[in-house]
Enzyme design. Structure first.
Site, short mmCIF file in Angstrom:
data_model
loop_
_atom_site.label_atom_id
_atom_site.label_comp_id
_atom_site.label_asym_id
_atom_site.label_seq_id
_atom_site.Cartn_x
_atom_site.Cartn_y
_atom_site.Cartn_z
N ASP A 61 46.14 41.81 48.74
CA ASP A 61 47.53 41.44 49.74
C ASP A 61 47.81 42.64 50.74
O ASP A 61 48.95 42.80 51.22
CB ASP A 61 48.90 41.16 48.93
N LYS B 172 44.32 42.36 54.97
CA LYS B 172 43.09 42.19 55.04
C LYS B 172 42.57 41.03 56.26
O LYS B 172 41.77 41.42 57.20
CB LYS B 172 42.02 41.88 54.09
N GLY C 88 44.36 34.65 49.36
CA GLY C 88 44.90 34.00 50.20
C GLY C 88 45.34 34.82 51.60
O GLY C 88 45.84 35.71 51.44
N HIS C 89 44.53 34.39 52.60
CA HIS C 89 44.78 35.29 53.62
C HIS C 89 45.50 34.73 54.91
O HIS C 89 45.53 33.39 55.11
CB HIS C 89 43.31 35.65 54.30
N ARG D 207 25.92 32.26 31.57
CA ARG D 207 24.81 31.66 31.83
C ARG D 207 24.75 29.94 31.48
O ARG D 207 23.95 29.45 31.37
CB ARG D 207 23.46 32.08 31.32
N GLN E 166 40.93 40.00 47.09
CA GLN E 166 41.59 41.01 46.11
C GLN E 166 41.45 42.47 46.66
O GLN E 166 41.54 42.82 47.91
CB GLN E 166 41.18 40.74 44.84
N ARG F 63 56.24 39.63 44.95
CA ARG F 63 55.46 40.61 44.57
C ARG F 63 56.18 41.99 44.36
O ARG F 63 57.23 42.13 44.95
CB ARG F 63 54.33 40.99 45.85
N GLY G 242 53.36 44.87 63.19
CA GLY G 242 53.93 43.64 63.31
C GLY G 242 52.99 42.50 62.69
O GLY G 242 51.89 42.60 62.55
P1 IMP Z 1 43.02 35.80 38.94
O1 IMP Z 1 41.96 36.57 39.98
O2 IMP Z 1 43.61 34.38 39.24
O3 IMP Z 1 42.18 35.57 37.37
O4 IMP Z 1 44.10 36.72 38.90
C1 IMP Z 1 43.78 38.20 38.13
C2 IMP Z 1 44.77 39.15 38.76
O5 IMP Z 1 44.55 39.27 40.03
C3 IMP Z 1 46.41 38.69 38.55
O6 IMP Z 1 47.17 39.93 38.58
C4 IMP Z 1 46.53 38.22 40.15
O7 IMP Z 1 47.92 38.24 40.48
C5 IMP Z 1 45.63 38.91 40.68
N1 IMP Z 1 45.08 38.58 42.17
C6 IMP Z 1 44.10 37.59 42.22
N2 IMP Z 1 43.85 37.27 43.55
C7 IMP Z 1 44.80 38.26 44.42
C8 IMP Z 1 45.13 38.05 45.57
O8 IMP Z 1 44.36 37.59 46.42
N3 IMP Z 1 45.99 39.08 45.83
C9 IMP Z 1 46.70 39.68 45.18
N4 IMP Z 1 46.40 39.61 43.63
C10 IMP Z 1 45.57 38.87 43.38
#
Ligand code: IMP
Length: 418
Positions: free
Chosen positions: A9, A12, A36-37, A137, A218, A299, A405
């Site tokens: 978050d 990016k 989530g972008h 696998r 991530q 968050r 911004g």
């Molecule tokens: P998972 O990727 O759904 O297995 O989640 C594992 C960890 O990664 C958790 O703490 C989620 O909140 C975090 N996480 C996964 N995707 C994102 C993202 O795009 N932004 C922020 N945290 C993420």
């Protein structure tokens, strides 16, 4: 290469969107619909989960072999983009990427429920179980949808085991073979035109002198190997994961842009040394709109952590940093910045602890920088410039991009004179 330098978050999407204007190909190399972008352009808001955000600029948009793909989410996203006038013709999907199957989502949910207080706080999109099957696998890959017989067989074999787990261990409903096989056979015809040899595509693009951007999902501290395990995702967001996940050699990555917020956020559980105490945390959350794109969760918010960022520079080989959302800090008189950790044995360190117990129990050491208390425009106020310079000095990398911004235009290039 554009990589998240914190816990995801970082903004990016906005940096990829900016740099994609000058690129030919944008490639995602790991993760799936857990990402989530958010991109705000020309007064419109786009939230994209599975498809690289370069699609908005009409770029060839690649989902590489290191990704996991939920076909329903993928196709819904295709439909949504098309309905808003964005062509999805240039979306390319690696046949080696793994499919998220309905049981992965069910197991992700059930296993988090079962962990109770010890839960990871996943996005519950089936990411971990899909990557676990890949490593074991027994995963089902995108290319399997091209042969209805193989697909049905693989689903049958998988369900024979998964249904036992679902019913006996997690005590949830099993899946019907015919129902799943039917749904995935239907997806197949719509996925097929997008399936391509994406390693070859990226390689040929580079050989032709085209400009390729790799878009990490991530962030560094959520990396399976280098993040704050077990509170991590199940893939490798770090820069080197870009080579593996897209199928090119690591020597093809020339610039590695780390993206960091001017503060820090974290969703889900796990230690967070610079988490803000008291009501200023809620203030940062409100000002920064810090609610998850995928899950809507609040968050957690913290002050800028330079120990963690120093680590991100190291493990990614970051060559420059984009600092986003600096405007959110305009509300504060003084800005604590974490420059070291005080470890349980009383020593202070500028380095990210190698041992989890040190990280869980460390205390942040802050240096306080003056705030600027003014809106940010093209010319940064002195204190804001000082904030950016401080980050550069502490990390030893330039900060050529600063976000001020939400909108696409609100980004300053080279705001600090050198
Ligand atoms: P998972 O990727 O759904 O297995 O989640 C594992 C960890 O990664 C958790 O703490 C989620 O909140 C975090 N996480 C996964 N995707 C994102 C993202 O795009 N932004 C922020 N945290 C993420």
């Amino acid at each position: 290469m554009i990589v998240g330098a914190q816990w995801g978050d970082e903004g990016k999407g906005k940096i990829v969107d900016l740099l994609a204007q000058e690129a030919d190909v944008v490639c995602r190399y790991q993760g799936g619909p857990n990402a989530g972008h958010t991109i705000i352009a020309d007064g419109e808001t786009w939230k994209i989960r599975q498809i690289p955000s370069g699609v908005l600029s009409g770029k060839v948009s690649v989902i590489g072999a290191g990704c996991v793909v939920d076909p329903q989410v993928f196709l819904d996203e295709i439909d949504h983009l098309e309905s808003r006038g964005v062509s999805t013709e240039p979306v390319r999907l690696s046949g080696n990427a793994h499919l998220i199957m309905p049981w992965h989502v069910a197991i992700d949910r059930a296993s988090e429920r079962r962990l109770g207080k010890l839960q990871i706080g996943t996005t519950r999109r089936g990411i971990g179980p899909a990557y676990a099957d890949k490593a074991s696998r027994i995963g089902i890959r995108v290319q399997d949808v091209l042969d209805a017989k193989i697909l049905r067989e693989k689903i049958e074999v998988a369900l024979a085991e998964k249904n036992v787990w679902l019913e006996r261990v997690y005590e949830v409903e099993p899946f019907e073979l015919e129902e799943v096989a039917g749904a995935y056979a239907e997806h197949a015809s719509r996925l097929a035109p997008h399936i391509a040899d994406t390693s070859l595509l990226v390689d040929e693009s580079l050989r032709d002198g085209k400009h390729v951007i790799f878009e990490g999902a991530q962030g560094t501290l959520l990396d399976l190997d280098h993040g704050t395990y077990p509170f991590v995702t199940s893939s490798n967001p770090v820069a080197s994961g870009g080579a593996t996940g897209s199928g090119i050699g690591p020597n093809r990555l020339d610039e590695i842009v780390g993206v960091a917020k001017a503060y820090v956020t974290r969703v889900g559980e796990g230690p967070f040394p610079s988490e803000i105490e008291g009501e200023r945390q809620a203030q940062v959350r409100e000002l920064g709109g810090e609610y998850g794109t995928v899950t809507g969760r609040e968050r957690r918010c913290g002050w800028l952590d330079l120990v963690a960022l120093r680590y991100a520079v190291r493990v990614n080989g970051i060559t420059s940093l984009a600092l986003t959302k600096l405007d959110v800090l305009s509300a504060f008189d003084e800005l604590p910045v974490c420059v070291g950790y005080l470890l349980p044995d009383g020593t202070e360190t500028p380095h990210f602890p190698a041992h989890q117990s040190d990280f869980h129990h460390c205390r942040p050491v802050y240096e306080s920088l003056p705030g600027w208390r003014a809106p940010l425009d093209d010319d940064l106020p002195g204190a804001a410039r000082r904030y950016v310079e401080f980050v550069e000095e502490q990390l030893g990398v330039p900060v050529p991009l600063v976000g001020t911004g939400q909108e696409r235009e609100r980004i300053l290039r080279a705001p600090v004179a050198r």
